[in-house]
Design an enzyme around this catalytic site. Structure first.
Site, short mmCIF file in Angstrom:
data_model
loop_
_atom_site.label_atom_id
_atom_site.label_comp_id
_atom_site.label_asym_id
_atom_site.label_seq_id
_atom_site.Cartn_x
_atom_site.Cartn_y
_atom_site.Cartn_z
N ARG A 1 10.40 -0.01 3.76
CA ARG A 1 10.44 -0.83 2.58
C ARG A 1 11.83 -1.86 3.02
O ARG A 1 12.39 -1.86 1.90
CB ARG A 1 10.66 0.12 1.23
N GLU B 1 3.44 12.64 -1.89
CA GLU B 1 2.45 11.01 -1.49
C GLU B 1 2.63 12.16 0.51
O GLU B 1 2.36 11.29 1.33
CB GLU B 1 3.19 10.45 -0.96
N ASP C 1 6.55 4.02 -10.73
CA ASP C 1 6.62 3.90 -9.33
C ASP C 1 7.77 2.10 -8.91
O ASP C 1 7.61 1.15 -7.79
CB ASP C 1 5.92 3.55 -7.91
N GLU D 1 17.87 7.53 -9.61
CA GLU D 1 17.00 7.25 -8.82
C GLU D 1 16.64 5.59 -9.48
O GLU D 1 15.37 5.53 -9.68
CB GLU D 1 16.01 7.72 -7.45
N GLU E 1 11.26 -3.81 -2.76
CA GLU E 1 9.82 -3.35 -2.49
C GLU E 1 8.77 -4.18 -3.79
O GLU E 1 7.50 -4.55 -3.08
CB GLU E 1 9.71 -1.86 -2.20
C1 BDP Z 1 6.92 3.69 -3.02
C2 BDP Z 1 7.25 3.44 -1.17
C3 BDP Z 1 7.01 4.26 -0.44
C4 BDP Z 1 8.17 5.64 -0.59
C5 BDP Z 1 7.98 6.43 -1.79
C6 BDP Z 1 9.00 7.12 -2.89
O1 BDP Z 1 5.83 2.56 -1.25
O2 BDP Z 1 7.06 4.08 1.11
O3 BDP Z 1 7.56 6.42 0.19
O4 BDP Z 1 7.83 5.12 -2.54
O5 BDP Z 1 9.69 7.12 -3.00
O6 BDP Z 1 7.51 2.87 -3.87
O7 BDP Z 1 9.12 8.40 -2.46
#
Ligand code: BDP
Length: 708
Positions: A180, A303, A377, A399, A405
């Site tokens: 990002r 994720e 997000d 955070e 992004e």
């Molecule tokens: C999302 C992003 C991803 C990050 C994730 C995170 O697309 O690339 O790894 O957040 O914060 O928004 O861990």
């Protein structure tokens, strides 16, 4: 008679002038440009601020003195011999400062005082602090006063940061790609470290110190275990050595499965004694190389990342194990609450709260849970995260994403100050009125001493650092708000614009207004009225609200907008997922009453009247269209600023605004073309139809979009 010497001098001068013209302003200097002030503006500062006197010897004090000489020299010229000196130091480093008996208690470990005083019977300005880092921060504050032309007669400034851990999170990979990242490659040249240290490391540190940023997490939260191997610890130590005199600590993202990947163990179970021993030994090894190592940042069970739940353990078990390893060295663990799973049928927006609220009180004292501003997000607008205020016994840090992004990457001008401010000012109502997110973040709501704010960095190898001139403002406002979460985003925009471009009111008025409105314009042309997560899959570039066929539902835009023949929006009230019940009742009422969140919390009929008196469908068309109009207006505003800005930076911003206008139009057209297939209603009179049929937008592909 020939005058070769003069000729040479003239040629050299000419070369210098053309060189400076060509490279005059590419943005490298950020807000620390220190260009000469016009004589009339400089006069009062020249009279008040003379020679810089550093009392005491240390790398940090020397840096503070050098920066002041560089800044005052650049802005005001050589110091006037009869002007009162500027004296820097701590009571420990300077007997003269000690003798002033300044009230430094409230300055704490990082604060400072700037005062007009009398020293040895003569007027002087002192920049004093309990620590050398405090002196450095004070020096930058004094420079900011000069750069922004604030009055400096009878100075009496007292500052101390309201938040303890003020960190950038670099999502930088070891191969120098940046997840990002839209500003080139990673600044960290891992391959050449530790032997070669790029001079940019110093300028990076200066810029951060000028804002009071006191920490940097070097590697991506999607971490590789390699970052914790001996060679990479040595490389990180080289960076830590460079940053230390600037008051900046180094932290690392830790991959939870490292004990298996680099420790030769069969498990990463946080309750397994061999795993605990691995982490203790690893922490000891890191602290031998980096005695002031800040600690670990961890993304676990999120994720696809490994985590304690892989072993049936909780987030607290995982965090506490690492806390035990770094605790004896004074380190902390920043444990991320960004967790959700597609295997759970629960609304993604509810999952972090459900996971973490039951763990309240179970984290070690040196753990702080890091919570994104909103529950999904980093969308252009999200209601504040329901975890804020809901864990009285657990310190939470905020955070935010500095890299854009979800707000158009580097080419869209969006000043994020109002977005951060919106979250910080939001009232959680957990301890009555005024229980704002800012009071959770500064620890005052529940009496926490471990406090923090993290910003996902937008910094890379681009000459302008952030991918665009105006994205520098987002780094700037993050740092200023991390120091003091109660500052106004408008004031900070003004400060930044003065330092970065011009103090001319004819510039500042229009440009600060443009900045202040810019994020709302993005909301309007991307995700008005509480819509969210409509972007293209994986790269997140451009609109793709139609995507419905990914492996997991919670990554598809249709999961979030839920458009159908009846209406659009995610019902998060009692009749739906009931995510709203995760807020205190008064906060819930306020969030529901705010039309900005309409479709975040409700599925609304296309024909329902909204506050403007229009139907929801018509209102969507009006908002999308107005977002584009606002960008066109920004272009005109910027075009008129040409007399106030050097040609190079003016042209870059103008070109990017043109891209933004095209892409805003694309967002509007693609979203309206798609949503119209459900609303089955015409656009209101006077509103142009999308430029292309829906199939055109659906067919667009961007396999090489940056930042993946
Ligand atoms: C999302 C992003 C991803 C990050 C994730 C995170 O697309 O690339 O790894 O957040 O914060 O928004 O861990």
């Amino acid at each position: 008679m020939k005058r070769p010497g003069l000729m040479r001098a003239l040629v050299a001068l000419f070369a210098l002038i053309t060189a400076t013209a060509a490279h005059a302003e590419d943005g490298y200097d950020l807000w620390l440009r220190y260009r000469p002030a016009p004589a009339a503006e400089a006069a009062p500062y020249r009279a008040a601020l003379g020679e810089v006197v550093v009392e005491g010897r240390s790398p940090t004090l020397a840096i503070a003195g050098d920066e002041l000489r560089r800044g005052l020299g650049g802005t005001l010229g050589a110091p006037a011999a009869d002007a009162p000196p500027v004296i820097l130091g701590t009571p420990g480093s300077s007997p003269r400062i000690a003798a002033l008996r300044l009230p430094l208690q409230a300055a704490g470990a990082e604060g400072y005082l700037i005062r007009s005083v009398t020293v040895d019977g003569r007027p002087a300005t002192v920049v004093a602090a309990n620590s050398e880092a405090g002196v450095l921060y004070g020096a930058f504050h004094l420079l900011r006063l000069v750069q922004t032309r604030r009055p400096i007669a009878r100075l009496d400034v007292a500052e101390a940061p309201k938040v303890k851990v003020r960190v950038l999170n670099h999502w930088d990979n070891l191969d120098r790609t940046v997840e990002r990242g839209y500003a080139g490659f990673s600044l960290w040249d891992w391959h050449k470290l530790p032997d070669w240290k790029d001079s940019r490391y110093v300028d990076y540190a200066r810029a951060n110190a000028s804002l009071g940023i006191n920490g940097t997490v070097l590697n991506n939260v999607n971490a590789k275990a390699d970052s914790l191997t001996a060679p990479y610890i040595e490389k990180a130590a080289a960076l830590a050595d460079t940053f230390r005199p600037y008051g900046i600590k180094v932290y690392l993202s830790a991959r939870f499965s490292s004990p298996i990947e680099i420790g030769g163990l069969k498990t990463a179970d946080p309750l397994d004694p061999t795993v605990r021993a691995f982490w203790k030994a690893k922490a000891d090894e890191i602290y031998r190389a980096i005695p002031d190592f800040g600690g670990f940042l961890v993304k676990a069970n999120s994720e696809g990342q490994p985590g304690p739940q892989d072993y049936g353990r909780s987030h607290a078990d995982g965090a506490n194990m690492l806390a035990e390893a770094v605790g004896p060295h004074g380190g902390i663990v920043m444990w991320r609450a960004f967790v959700y799973s597609n295997e759970q049928p629960e609304d993604r927006a509810k999952q972090a709260y459900n996971e973490f609220v039951p763990l309240d009180g179970r984290f070690a004292p040196n753990v702080i849970v890091q919570v994104k501003n909103g529950a999904i997000d980093f969308q252009p607008r999200e209601p504040f995260h329901p975890l804020f205020g809901a864990t009285p016994k657990t310190p939470l840090m905020l955070e935010v994403q500095i890299t854009k992004e979800y707000l158009g990457f580097a080419t869209h001008l969006a000043y994020l100050g109002p977005m951060y401010e919106e979250t910080l000012d939001a009232d959680t109502w957990r301890r009555g009125k005024g229980s704002t997110v800012a009071r959770v973040v500064d620890g005052s709501l529940f009496g926490h001493r471990l406090t923090g704010m993290a910003g996902v960095a937008n910094i890379g190898t681009d000459r302008n650092w952030s991918g665009s001139q105006f994205d520098q403002a987002n780094w700037y406002v993050f740092g200023r708000m991390a120091w003091d979460p109660y500052l106004s985003s408008r004031d900070i925009a003004g400060e930044w614009a003065r330092m970065t471009f011009s103090n001319d009111p004819r510039f500042l008025g229009p440009v600060v207004d443009m900045m202040m409105g810019s994020r709302e314009a993005v909301v309007d042309y991307m995700t008005p009225l509480g819509l969210h997560h409509l972007m293209g899959t994986s790269h997140h570039y451009g609109p793709a609200p139609w995507v419905d066929d990914l492996g997991r539902a919670d990554w598809t835009p249709v999961y979030y907008h839920r458009a159908d023949a009846a209406g659009i929006g995610f019902d998060r009230t009692k009749t739906g997922s009931d995510a709203i019940s995760q807020y205190a009742p008064r906060a819930a009422a306020e969030l529901l009453a705010d039309e900005k969140n309409l479709l975040w919390f409700r599925h609304v009929a296309w024909d329902r009247k909204v506050s403007s008196g229009r139907t929801l469908w018509d209102e969507l068309v009006v908002r999308y269209t107005d977002g584009v109009r606002q960008v066109s207006q920004m272009r005109r505003t910027w075009a008129a600023m040409a007399p106030h800005v050097d040609a190079e930076r003016h042209a870059e911003v103008a070109a990017f605004l043109a891209i933004q206008e095209q892409e805003a139009q694309w967002w509007r057209d693609a979203c309206l073309a798609y949503f119209q297939t459900f609303s089955k209603r015409p656009l209101p009179a006077g509103y142009a139809p999308p430029a292309h049929p829906l199939a055109h937008y659906k067919a667009l592909r961007f396999p090489y979009a940056p930042g993946i």
